[in-house]
Motif scaffolding. Structure first.
Motif, PDB file in Angstrom:
ATOM      1  N   TYR A 316      -5.986  -1.478  13.197  1.00 50.35           N
ATOM      2  CA  TYR A 316      -4.776  -0.668  13.008  1.00 50.35           C
ATOM      3  C   TYR A 316      -5.151   0.814  12.880  1.00 50.35           C
ATOM      4  O   TYR A 316      -4.609   1.668  13.578  1.00 50.35           O
ATOM      5  N   TRP A 317      -6.086   1.117  11.975  1.00 46.54           N
ATOM      6  CA  TRP A 317      -6.448   2.521  11.760  1.00 46.54           C
ATOM      7  C   TRP A 317      -7.137   3.112  12.994  1.00 46.54           C
ATOM      8  O   TRP A 317      -6.892   4.255  13.361  1.00 46.54           O
ATOM      9  N   GLU A 318      -7.976   2.308  13.633  1.00 46.80           N
ATOM     10  CA  GLU A 318      -8.680   2.828  14.804  1.00 46.80           C
ATOM     11  C   GLU A 318      -7.724   3.096  15.971  1.00 46.80           C
ATOM     12  O   GLU A 318      -7.720   4.194  16.538  1.00 46.80           O
ATOM     13  N   ASN A 319      -6.909   2.094  16.310  1.00 43.79           N
ATOM     14  CA  ASN A 319      -6.120   2.180  17.546  1.00 43.79           C
ATOM     15  C   ASN A 319      -4.696   2.680  17.340  1.00 43.79           C
ATOM     16  O   ASN A 319      -4.215   3.518  18.101  1.00 43.79           O
ATOM     17  N   ALA A 437      -9.168 -10.778  17.847  1.00 38.79           N
ATOM     18  CA  ALA A 437      -7.875 -10.755  18.539  1.00 38.79           C
ATOM     19  C   ALA A 437      -6.733 -10.994  17.556  1.00 38.79           C
ATOM     20  O   ALA A 437      -5.662 -10.393  17.676  1.00 38.79           O
ATOM     21  N   LEU A 438      -6.972 -11.869  16.584  1.00 39.50           N
ATOM     22  CA  LEU A 438      -5.951 -12.068  15.545  1.00 39.50           C
ATOM     23  C   LEU A 438      -5.670 -10.745  14.850  1.00 39.50           C
ATOM     24  O   LEU A 438      -4.528 -10.408  14.553  1.00 39.50           O
ATOM     25  N   GLY A 439      -6.743  -9.989  14.588  1.00 35.15           N
ATOM     26  CA  GLY A 439      -6.585  -8.686  13.940  1.00 35.15           C
ATOM     27  C   GLY A 439      -5.666  -7.785  14.744  1.00 35.15           C
ATOM     28  O   GLY A 439      -4.782  -7.123  14.193  1.00 35.15           O
ATOM     29  N   ASN A 440      -5.830  -7.778  16.062  1.00 39.07           N
ATOM     30  CA  ASN A 440      -4.971  -6.945  16.911  1.00 39.07           C
ATOM     31  C   ASN A 440      -3.518  -7.382  16.839  1.00 39.07           C
ATOM     32  O   ASN A 440      -2.606  -6.555  16.786  1.00 39.07           O
ATOM     33  N   MET A 441      -3.320  -8.691  16.826  1.00 37.82           N
ATOM     34  CA  MET A 441      -1.936  -9.203  16.775  1.00 37.82           C
ATOM     35  C   MET A 441      -1.296  -8.926  15.408  1.00 37.82           C
ATOM     36  O   MET A 441      -0.163  -8.466  15.324  1.00 37.82           O
ATOM     37  N   TYR A 442      -2.047  -9.226  14.356  1.00 35.27           N
ATOM     38  CA  TYR A 442      -1.542  -8.925  13.003  1.00 35.27           C
ATOM     39  C   TYR A 442      -1.195  -7.435  12.895  1.00 35.27           C
ATOM     40  O   TYR A 442      -0.175  -7.049  12.340  1.00 35.27           O
ATOM     41  N   ALA A 443      -2.108  -6.593  13.414  1.00 36.91           N
ATOM     42  CA  ALA A 443      -1.927  -5.148  13.278  1.00 36.91           C
ATOM     43  C   ALA A 443      -0.620  -4.697  13.919  1.00 36.91           C
ATOM     44  O   ALA A 443       0.142  -3.920  13.327  1.00 36.91           O
ATOM     45  N   ALA A 444      -0.350  -5.205  15.137  1.00 39.68           N
ATOM     46  CA  ALA A 444       0.876  -4.797  15.831  1.00 39.68           C
ATOM     47  C   ALA A 444       2.110  -5.296  15.092  1.00 39.68           C
ATOM     48  O   ALA A 444       3.121  -4.594  14.992  1.00 39.68           O
ATOM     49  N   HIS A 448       4.912  -2.886  13.387  1.00 48.49           N
ATOM     50  CA  HIS A 448       6.338  -3.021  13.698  1.00 48.49           C
ATOM     51  C   HIS A 448       7.176  -2.924  12.423  1.00 48.49           C
ATOM     52  O   HIS A 448       8.197  -2.231  12.374  1.00 48.49           O
ATOM     53  N   THR A 449       6.735  -3.619  11.365  1.00 48.43           N
ATOM     54  CA  THR A 449       7.446  -3.574  10.089  1.00 48.43           C
ATOM     55  C   THR A 449       7.339  -2.182   9.451  1.00 48.43           C
ATOM     56  O   THR A 449       8.310  -1.655   8.912  1.00 48.43           O
ATOM     57  N   LEU A 450       6.138  -1.628   9.521  1.00 46.74           N
ATOM     58  CA  LEU A 450       5.899  -0.297   8.970  1.00 46.74           C
ATOM     59  C   LEU A 450       6.893   0.717   9.550  1.00 46.74           C
ATOM     60  O   LEU A 450       7.499   1.505   8.812  1.00 46.74           O
ATOM     61  N   ARG A 451       7.065   0.679  10.867  1.00 46.53           N
ATOM     62  CA  ARG A 451       7.982   1.594  11.543  1.00 46.53           C
ATOM     63  C   ARG A 451       9.411   1.443  11.038  1.00 46.53           C
ATOM     64  O   ARG A 451      10.148   2.419  10.946  1.00 46.53           O
ATOM     65  N   LYS A 452       9.761   0.178  10.731  1.00 44.16           N
ATOM     66  CA  LYS A 452      11.129  -0.049  10.255  1.00 44.16           C
ATOM     67  C   LYS A 452      11.308   0.432   8.823  1.00 44.16           C
ATOM     68  O   LYS A 452      12.327   0.977   8.447  1.00 44.16           O
ATOM     69  N   GLN A 453      10.269   0.197   8.006  1.00 47.08           N
ATOM     70  CA  GLN A 453      10.424   0.432   6.571  1.00 47.08           C
ATOM     71  C   GLN A 453      10.026   1.832   6.118  1.00 47.08           C
ATOM     72  O   GLN A 453      10.496   2.296   5.081  1.00 47.08           O
ATOM     73  N   LEU A 454       9.128   2.468   6.853  1.00 52.20           N
ATOM     74  CA  LEU A 454       8.669   3.781   6.410  1.00 52.20           C
ATOM     75  C   LEU A 454       9.372   4.854   7.252  1.00 52.20           C
ATOM     76  O   LEU A 454       9.040   5.056   8.418  1.00 52.20           O
ATOM     77  N   ALA A 455      10.328   5.514   6.623  1.00 48.85           N
ATOM     78  CA  ALA A 455      11.163   6.480   7.354  1.00 48.85           C
ATOM     79  C   ALA A 455      10.306   7.584   7.963  1.00 48.85           C
ATOM     80  O   ALA A 455       9.397   8.096   7.330  1.00 48.85           O
ATOM     81  N   GLY A 456      10.605   7.922   9.201  1.00 47.91           N
ATOM     82  CA  GLY A 456       9.893   9.014   9.878  1.00 47.91           C
ATOM     83  C   GLY A 456       8.426   8.716  10.071  1.00 47.91           C
ATOM     84  O   GLY A 456       7.583   9.597   9.909  1.00 47.91           O
ATOM     85  N   TYR A 457       8.128   7.477  10.431  1.00 54.93           N
ATOM     86  CA  TYR A 457       6.731   7.018  10.574  1.00 54.93           C
ATOM     87  C   TYR A 457       5.916   7.926  11.501  1.00 54.93           C
ATOM     88  O   TYR A 457       4.867   8.454  11.116  1.00 54.93           O
ATOM     89  N   ASP A 458       6.411   8.158  12.720  1.00 52.30           N
ATOM     90  CA  ASP A 458       5.669   9.001  13.662  1.00 52.30           C
ATOM     91  C   ASP A 458       5.510  10.427  13.139  1.00 52.30           C
ATOM     92  O   ASP A 458       4.464  11.055  13.331  1.00 52.30           O
ATOM     93  N   ASP A 471      -0.678   3.912   1.207  1.00 53.98           N
ATOM     94  CA  ASP A 471      -0.052   3.359  -0.002  1.00 53.98           C
ATOM     95  C   ASP A 471       0.817   2.143   0.328  1.00 53.98           C
ATOM     96  O   ASP A 471       0.839   1.162  -0.425  1.00 53.98           O
ATOM     97  N   TRP A 472       1.522   2.226   1.436  1.00 52.62           N
ATOM     98  CA  TRP A 472       2.365   1.103   1.865  1.00 52.62           C
ATOM     99  C   TRP A 472       1.495  -0.133   2.102  1.00 52.62           C
ATOM    100  O   TRP A 472       1.833  -1.248   1.670  1.00 52.62           O
ATOM    101  N   LEU A 473       0.383   0.060   2.780  1.00 59.99           N
ATOM    102  CA  LEU A 473      -0.525  -1.067   3.077  1.00 59.99           C
ATOM    103  C   LEU A 473      -1.185  -1.591   1.799  1.00 59.99           C
ATOM    104  O   LEU A 473      -1.382  -2.795   1.637  1.00 59.99           O
ATOM    105  N   THR A 474      -1.528  -0.657   0.901  1.00 61.65           N
ATOM    106  CA  THR A 474      -2.124  -1.072  -0.374  1.00 61.65           C
ATOM    107  C   THR A 474      -1.158  -1.965  -1.134  1.00 61.65           C
ATOM    108  O   THR A 474      -1.523  -3.034  -1.627  1.00 61.65           O
ATOM    109  N   ASP A 475       0.081  -1.491  -1.181  1.00 57.64           N
ATOM    110  CA  ASP A 475       1.090  -2.192  -1.964  1.00 57.64           C
ATOM    111  C   ASP A 475       1.359  -3.596  -1.428  1.00 57.64           C
ATOM    112  O   ASP A 475       1.607  -4.525  -2.185  1.00 57.64           O
ATOM    113  N   ARG A 476       1.285  -3.759  -0.118  1.00 57.07           N
ATOM    114  CA  ARG A 476       1.664  -5.045   0.491  1.00 57.07           C
ATOM    115  C   ARG A 476       0.477  -5.926   0.897  1.00 57.07           C
ATOM    116  O   ARG A 476       0.622  -7.116   1.069  1.00 57.07           O
TER     117      ARG A 476
END
Lengths: 517, 517
Positions: A316-319, A437-444, A448-458, A471-476
């Motif tokens: 996730y962080w790399e790509n 490969a699981l890591g890539n799928m989990y990451a995407a 997807h959820t991050l984009r929905k939940q974290l306002a103004g993600y981009d 912080d969002w990833l830490t929390d969840r």
């Protein structure tokens, strides 16, 4: 009077329980201390230990590992686990402690089922095999490695027989890296993924809009590469008071404890991206380990929940961060300033596109984001076939080359860049590859959820405000360590089980845009 | 028939002996492995471990230390030592193995005599005292440290009672660092030394021929300091494939095994000599540890024979080589080239004299070669008085200041630069200080023999041919490790027991020349 006696008895019972729980926790802490010492010894051997001390050092590691193993399968461990697995004791345990007991019991059962002599022989075999593999790879001489691989596969088949299995024999191996993962599930998700990736890859290859990449291959000063890598690590929220960055041949991250999570990287002087993305990748692993809840320290839950979820964070962080357009919109001017004059004529868009070039290749670790999973599927298919005994070790070079042609359209000129390229099989790590490969799928799916939940993600990324994401990833995810299973994590974060569609959508959008499909 | 039975019995006995010896050696190797792991953990904590991981790391060290201690005093160790101490078994042991048994027995007896509870309390006490000492030193507040020091002295008096003593109680403590050393011997050698050093110091101070030293205090780039230190280490024969140089606050050398002997140094940016001579000093310790005979690896004999002999090697290389005129005749041009322009107007003779400036001062670790031993004697007199109970801990600041006035002619303005300057007492290391002065005396005595036996000694140094010196020392000292006692070493090398006259002669010649007396 009776009441008092009753109370007394109760209190004695509780006292006995509390005392046993304290003893159990001290015991586990001691095991964890052995792990930390071994971890530091390995880190040292890989970063700068003088070579003449390695022989003696290996014996030290061997001794500490043997002590740790003896504790994991001791009579005392067996008695403690039996005690805490009684239903009345289970009821008294906290949810976390129940998970600790479950985790130890799983380990205990698995280790106890292998006769010590067999275990010892296997340790020696894989240790020899890793040396032989190195020589065989160098010489592209599969025949040299083949007898070792045959023995390692045979030993694993014997282990599976001893451990037991449900459905496919390979499931037992998958479960070691991704608890709960099965061939049935992987066939399904890999199938769905491949079905979409292959035509996308064809379209990409057919596109006339290929990025220029020559400017990525100039001469880049090592100290400057290091400085930029450290800068980006800091931006990600990597805590330098709880870690450090060193150099090594094969980069890795190691979490000794949440206050000491070290990463290593390798600087290629003619490549601006290799060390940088490598550092971000290991930095993603490190963010996970640095942010595990302190209350899990000293327990077997104080680590990532699975290889797949761990890899989801590094990838996730790399790509999804490091190779994203908003990231470079923010940091490209810093990169330009870091290498004065070297990127004057390159626009941020050109740099972004170059850093995402898609090009089917022979070597997994150099693969781009889109073709990476195809490399994994080749290995998965081969491992699955090995453990259903439908393919022989002797035939692997041929099978490998056929699969590469089928999946990626390329064929290795030699076994060194083919079937011998990875160390995993020499170490007996069957079942590990799918994690990538699981890591890539989990990451995407998580993104997807991050984009929905974290306002103004981009916009957060584009403004270099990455900490809310951490912080969002830490929390969840991060803080739970191994207290939740991979499936519990992905369900809790995204509300659904592993679903390859998100990665497919992410690929379609990203590479559709870059290659103007 | 009888013969055969007899042979059978003999063979069984021999087999039993061999098996027990193998077990014993494996046991010791395991102990040594714990020591090596602990050594690396300490090295790491002092060179670059992230600070947030230190708490957990300390617990790891504590656990490994406890395991090591448990092995040293175990019932099994007791039984093995009893077995090998039987006279028929002693006869079967090699000379080295007999020394191993003796060394383990000494440790075992000493540790067994302290009740575990007392030992545990003492570990906690000294650990707390070290923290309190740090604060007390910072604030020059002796009253804060005094109660801890009182308890530490009291505990040591109790230990001495349990261990037993011959002659002076302090002898028992001296023996821990310098086996066989006594108050009677130290009174004799320190007396003889002081008798000659004091008038020599007066003459030096009265001399009008004082060296200029201002040029030593310029700005010196850290990387350049490091490069020059590494160059000199290489010239000494330090094996970089069996060691490494790192940075630290308090420099040290640590021998993890002969193939991994690490040294650390501290760079002062305004001092050309501090890091250099510090590195040569630790390099001397390291040459000793790197050149211990491989056959001693894994035994308790695989280390220097005593603190005094160890210090003789660090002080020899630092002062008798590094601060010698022939050394600078060879290496001054390299130093000049290393700091372009900074020493253009300084002659080699001026640099040599400046590097040997004599100036009584308050701080031991900054002392010059001539006054250094006087700092040690102050501490020796105080420790001796503490353990003959003729001085109270409460009176130490006063006693300290009086002795400094008497021995060095200087008086601390505060306890921070007086009685609180060293960490040793906070850690309970009474009996350690004399090692430093013993090292200086041993070094001069060894150098005297070296000059006689190694043809063209000064010319070797002047031509940068230092390896024959390292080889000579290896052959006579280093390779033996702890297989010979300090007294055996000094007798074997020089043909006589410790004799302070050689250091007196060395001082008279060197400083008589520099100060034109």
């Amino acid at each position: 009077m009776l009441f008092l006696i009753g109370k007394g008895v109760l209190s004695v019972t509780a006292q006995g329980f509390d005392q046993k729980l304290t003893e159990f926790k001290e015991y586990l802490k001691k095991m964890k201390s052995y792990e930390e010492a071994i971890g530091l010894l390995y880190w040292d051997m890989r970063t700068g230990a003088p070579k003449k001390g390695i022989g003696t050092r290996s014996e030290v590691v061997g001794m500490l590992s043997a002590e740790h193993f003896a504790m994991a399968v001791s009579e005392q461990m067996g008695e403690m686990l039996a005690y805490f697995n009684e239903s009345d004791k289970q009821a008294l345990l906290s949810s976390t402690d129940r998970t600790v007991v479950k985790e130890c019991a799983k380990d205990y059962e698995r280790s106890k089922k292998i006769p010590p002599k067999l275990h010892q022989e296997y340790v020696v075999l894989t240790s020899q095999a890793e040396s032989v593999w190195e020589e065989a790879k160098e010489a592209s001489d599969y025949a040299k490695f083949q007898p070792y691989l045959e023995k390692i596969v045979a030993a694993n088949l014997e282990f599976i027989q001893l451990w037991g299995y449900e459905g496919h024999k390979y499931n037992t191996l998958l479960d070691m890296y991704e608890p709960g993962m099965t061939v049935a599930k992987l066939d399904e998700v890999f199938g769905a993924l491949r079905e979409k990736v292959v035509p996308l890859l064809s379209a990409v290859q057919a596109s006339p809009h290929k990025p220029e990449t020559g400017f990525l291959r100039q001469r880049f000063d090592k100290q400057k590469q290091k400085a930029f890598s450290l800068f980006i690590l800091g931006q990600m929220g990597y805590d330098f008071e709880a870690g450090r960055l060193d150099e090594t041949v094969h980069p890795f991250a190691t979490g000794l404890n949440p206050g000491d999570v070290r990463i290593t990287t390798r600087y290629l002087l003619d490549d601006v991206n290799s060390a940088l993305f490598g550092t971000i990748h290991e930095g993603g692993h490190a963010l996970y380990e640095q942010n595990i809840s302190p209350e899990l320290i000293g327990t077997p839950l104080c680590t990532g929940t699975s290889m797949g979820i761990h890899e989801s964070q590094s990838r996730y962080w790399e790509n999804m961060i490091g190779r994203s357009r908003p990231f470079w919109k923010r940091y490209y001017k810093d990169l330009q300033a870091n290498y004065p004059g070297q990127f004057d004529s390159v626009s941020v868009e050109e740099f972004y596109r170059a850093s995402n070039e898609v090009k089917p290749s022979l070597i997994r670790i150099e693969a781009d984001e889109l073709t990476y999973n195809l490399h994994i599927m080749v290995r998965y298919e081969i491992e699955k076939a090995l453990f259903s005994e439908s393919v022989r070790v002797a035939d692997l070079p041929e099978v490998w080359n056929e699969k590469y042609k089928e999946y990626l359209g390329v064929v290795p000129a030699s076994d060194g860049e083919g079937v011998l390229q990875d160390v995993h099989w020499a170490g007996g790590s069957f079942g590990y590859f799918p994690s990538y490969a699981l890591g890539n799928m989990y990451a995407a799916q998580i993104e997807h959820t991050l984009r929905k939940q974290l306002a103004g993600y981009d916009e957060l990324i584009e403004s270099g405000n990455l900490l809310p994401i951490k912080d969002w990833l830490t929390d969840r995810i991060y803080r739970y360590g191994k207290a939740l299973s991979p499936n519990e994590i992905i369900m809790q974060v995204t509300g659904e089980e592993l679903n390859p569609d998100y990665l497919v959508q992410y690929f379609a959008k990203k590479f559709g845009d870059i290659y103007k499909l």
